[in-house]
Design a protein around this motif. Structure first.
Motif, mmCIF file in Angstrom:
data_model
loop_
_atom_site.group_PDB
_atom_site.id
_atom_site.type_symbol
_atom_site.label_atom_id
_atom_site.label_comp_id
_atom_site.label_asym_id
_atom_site.label_seq_id
_atom_site.Cartn_x
_atom_site.Cartn_y
_atom_site.Cartn_z
ATOM 1 N N GLY A 1 40.133 102.461 -36.291
ATOM 2 C CA GLY A 1 40.315 102.571 -34.848
ATOM 3 C C GLY A 1 39.576 103.755 -34.259
ATOM 4 N N ALA A 2 39.666 104.908 -34.919
ATOM 5 C CA ALA A 2 38.981 106.107 -34.424
ATOM 6 C C ALA A 2 37.470 105.905 -34.429
ATOM 7 C CB ALA A 2 39.360 107.324 -35.265
ATOM 8 N N THR B 1 32.532 104.910 -31.352
ATOM 9 C CA THR B 1 31.317 104.112 -31.224
ATOM 10 C C THR B 1 31.178 103.484 -29.846
ATOM 11 O OG1 THR B 1 31.381 103.613 -33.588
ATOM 12 C CG2 THR B 1 30.036 102.177 -32.207
ATOM 13 N N VAL B 2 32.280 102.958 -29.304
ATOM 14 C CA VAL B 2 32.183 102.214 -28.041
ATOM 15 C C VAL B 2 32.377 103.063 -26.792
ATOM 16 C CG1 VAL B 2 32.853 100.049 -29.152
ATOM 17 C CG2 VAL B 2 34.596 101.448 -28.028
ATOM 18 N N GLU B 3 32.938 104.264 -26.941
ATOM 19 C CA GLU B 3 33.146 105.109 -25.756
ATOM 20 C C GLU B 3 31.837 105.420 -25.024
ATOM 21 O OE1 GLU B 3 35.134 109.297 -24.299
ATOM 22 O OE2 GLU B 3 34.288 109.162 -26.301
ATOM 23 N N VAL C 1 36.734 98.102 -20.191
ATOM 24 C CA VAL C 1 38.098 98.069 -20.738
ATOM 25 C C VAL C 1 38.549 96.637 -21.045
ATOM 26 C CG1 VAL C 1 40.514 98.658 -20.318
ATOM 27 C CG2 VAL C 1 38.711 100.268 -19.679
ATOM 28 N N PRO C 2 38.500 95.703 -20.088
ATOM 29 C CA PRO C 2 38.945 94.346 -20.435
ATOM 30 C C PRO C 2 38.058 93.684 -21.485
ATOM 31 C CG PRO C 2 38.105 94.409 -18.174
ATOM 32 C CD PRO C 2 38.177 95.821 -18.654
ATOM 33 N N ILE C 3 36.791 94.053 -21.509
ATOM 34 C CA ILE C 3 35.901 93.495 -22.540
ATOM 35 C C ILE C 3 36.321 93.999 -23.917
ATOM 36 C CG2 ILE C 3 33.526 93.487 -23.407
ATOM 37 C CD1 ILE C 3 32.642 93.545 -20.418
ATOM 38 N N LEU C 4 36.552 95.308 -24.026
ATOM 39 C CA LEU C 4 36.999 95.877 -25.301
ATOM 40 C C LEU C 4 38.329 95.270 -25.713
ATOM 41 C CD1 LEU C 4 36.963 97.918 -27.663
ATOM 42 C CD2 LEU C 4 38.025 99.564 -26.095
ATOM 43 N N TYR C 5 39.270 95.215 -24.794
ATOM 44 C CA TYR C 5 40.596 94.687 -25.122
ATOM 45 C C TYR C 5 40.516 93.232 -25.587
ATOM 46 C CZ TYR C 5 43.165 98.771 -23.343
ATOM 47 O OH TYR C 5 43.701 100.019 -23.153
ATOM 48 N N ALA C 6 39.700 92.424 -24.921
ATOM 49 C CA ALA C 6 39.536 91.026 -25.333
ATOM 50 C C ALA C 6 38.857 90.930 -26.697
ATOM 51 C CB ALA C 6 38.736 90.259 -24.289
ATOM 52 N N ALA C 7 37.881 91.794 -26.944
ATOM 53 C CA ALA C 7 37.141 91.757 -28.218
ATOM 54 C C ALA C 7 38.007 92.175 -29.399
ATOM 55 C CB ALA C 7 35.912 92.661 -28.120
ATOM 56 N N LEU C 8 39.078 92.893 -29.139
ATOM 57 C CA LEU C 8 39.939 93.316 -30.242
ATOM 58 C C LEU C 8 40.652 92.149 -30.912
ATOM 59 C CD1 LEU C 8 41.371 96.683 -28.908
ATOM 60 C CD2 LEU C 8 39.851 96.339 -30.862
#
Length: 108
Positions: free
Chosen positions: A4-5, A10-12, A22-29
């Motif tokens: 996770g860290a 990497t994505v920040e 944010v919604p893209i990252l959350y969906a990709a998880l």
């Protein structure tokens, strides 16, 4: 914790912790977490119905460690600690939700 860290670091810089990122990252998880659960099932040789318990124990351990690391080593998560913490919590919830669905599918 480490996965996770590393993901957050990497994505920040790509803007994943603000705005439309944010919604893209959350969906990709969701699709990003699923293969790790499958791998854990194989490595631990989990029987049907054991996935949720295993993921809950792993998530609990990771959450304890992330809580410590966010305070002791904040740079590990990048500049946006709030966004990083939220993403870590979301990722834990995603893992638990997927494990629940995977166990329910095996019981049916």
């Amino acid at each position: 914790m480490v996965r996770g860290a590393l993901l957050i670091r990497t994505v920040e810089p790509l803007g994943a912790l603000r705005g439309i990122g944010v919604p893209i990252l959350y969906a990709a998880l969701f699709p990003g977490t699923y293969p790790f659960i499958l791998l854990a099932q194989r490595i631990a040789r989990l029987q049907p119905g054991q996935t949720l318990n295993a993921v809950a124990i792993a998530t609990m351990s990771a959450t304890f460690l992330d809580g410590i690391a966010l305070m002791a080593y904040p740079a590990l998560y990048g500049a946006d600690r709030g966004g990083a913490g939220a993403a870590i919590l979301w990722g834990g919830a995603v893992g638990l939700a997927l494990a629940l669905m995977m166990d329910r599918a095996k019981r049916s």
